[in-house]
Design a protein around this motif. Structure first.
Motif, mmCIF file in Angstrom:
data_model
loop_
_atom_site.group_PDB
_atom_site.id
_atom_site.type_symbol
_atom_site.label_atom_id
_atom_site.label_comp_id
_atom_site.label_asym_id
_atom_site.label_seq_id
_atom_site.Cartn_x
_atom_site.Cartn_y
_atom_site.Cartn_z
ATOM 1 N N ILE A 72 0.868 -1.169 0.000
ATOM 2 C CA ILE A 72 0.000 0.000 0.000
ATOM 3 C C ILE A 72 0.908 1.224 0.000
ATOM 4 O O ILE A 72 1.775 1.360 0.862
ATOM 5 N N GLU A 73 0.720 2.100 -0.976
ATOM 6 C CA GLU A 73 1.524 3.319 -1.092
ATOM 7 C C GLU A 73 0.817 4.455 -0.362
ATOM 8 O O GLU A 73 -0.359 4.721 -0.596
ATOM 9 N N ILE A 74 1.557 5.130 0.506
ATOM 10 C CA ILE A 74 1.042 6.291 1.222
ATOM 11 C C ILE A 74 1.838 7.496 0.734
ATOM 12 O O ILE A 74 3.059 7.500 0.806
ATOM 13 N N PHE A 75 1.133 8.492 0.194
ATOM 14 C CA PHE A 75 1.795 9.691 -0.333
ATOM 15 C C PHE A 75 1.112 10.922 0.239
ATOM 16 O O PHE A 75 -0.091 11.100 0.079
ATOM 17 N N GLY A 88 5.312 3.254 2.606
ATOM 18 C CA GLY A 88 4.679 2.031 2.134
ATOM 19 C C GLY A 88 4.441 1.077 3.286
ATOM 20 O O GLY A 88 5.066 1.184 4.342
ATOM 21 N N HIS A 89 3.505 0.144 3.066
ATOM 22 C CA HIS A 89 3.178 -0.829 4.109
ATOM 23 C C HIS A 89 2.727 -2.128 3.460
ATOM 24 O O HIS A 89 1.950 -2.110 2.499
ATOM 25 N N ARG A 90 3.217 -3.251 3.962
ATOM 26 C CA ARG A 90 2.758 -4.562 3.525
ATOM 27 C C ARG A 90 2.308 -5.334 4.753
ATOM 28 O O ARG A 90 3.090 -5.548 5.683
ATOM 29 N N GLN A 91 1.052 -5.754 4.757
ATOM 30 C CA GLN A 91 0.481 -6.467 5.902
ATOM 31 C C GLN A 91 0.713 -7.964 5.744
ATOM 32 O O GLN A 91 0.535 -8.518 4.658
ATOM 33 N N ASN A 92 1.087 -8.631 6.829
ATOM 34 C CA ASN A 92 1.255 -10.079 6.816
ATOM 35 C C ASN A 92 -0.104 -10.766 6.862
ATOM 36 O O ASN A 92 -1.052 -10.241 7.435
#
Length: 103
Positions: A72-75, A88-92
């Motif tokens: 997920i891109e956060i800008f 950015g974030h990647r959830q397990n």
């Protein structure tokens, strides 16, 4: 037969044979786990609703995979202020196959 289970702070409607992705559960791939927080069990017209949980109900599932979702891109940006922030974030997740529902 279907059930509504609670795991990882979320609720999922599951049926036998389905594959679902839930919040990460610390279990090895191939092991069988039991989800005992069952909120509702239904079969045809008959439905059992728990208050808050259905007594004696459980869902057996097999762990298929451990992985990470898409990034997920956060800008963030303030126009005309020369401010930009990228994050950015990647959830397990844990992928489960529902084996059996017992009520």
């Amino acid at each position: 037969m279907y059930a509504v289970v609670k795991t990882g702070g979320k609720q999922y409607r599951v049926a036998t044979g389905e594959k679902i992705k839930v919040e990460q559960i610390p279990a090895d791939v191939g092991t069988e786990i039991t989800l005992d927080q069952v909120l509702l069990v239904g079969e045809g017209e008959s439905v059992k609703i728990g208050a808050p949980l259905v007594a004696g109900a459980s869902v057996k599932a097999t762990v298929l995979a451990q992985g990470r979702h898409k990034k997920i891109e956060i800008f963030k940006m303030r126009r005309r202020k020369h401010y930009q922030k990228h994050q950015g974030h990647r959830q397990n997740y844990t992928e489960l196959r529902i084996e059996a529902i017992s009520a």
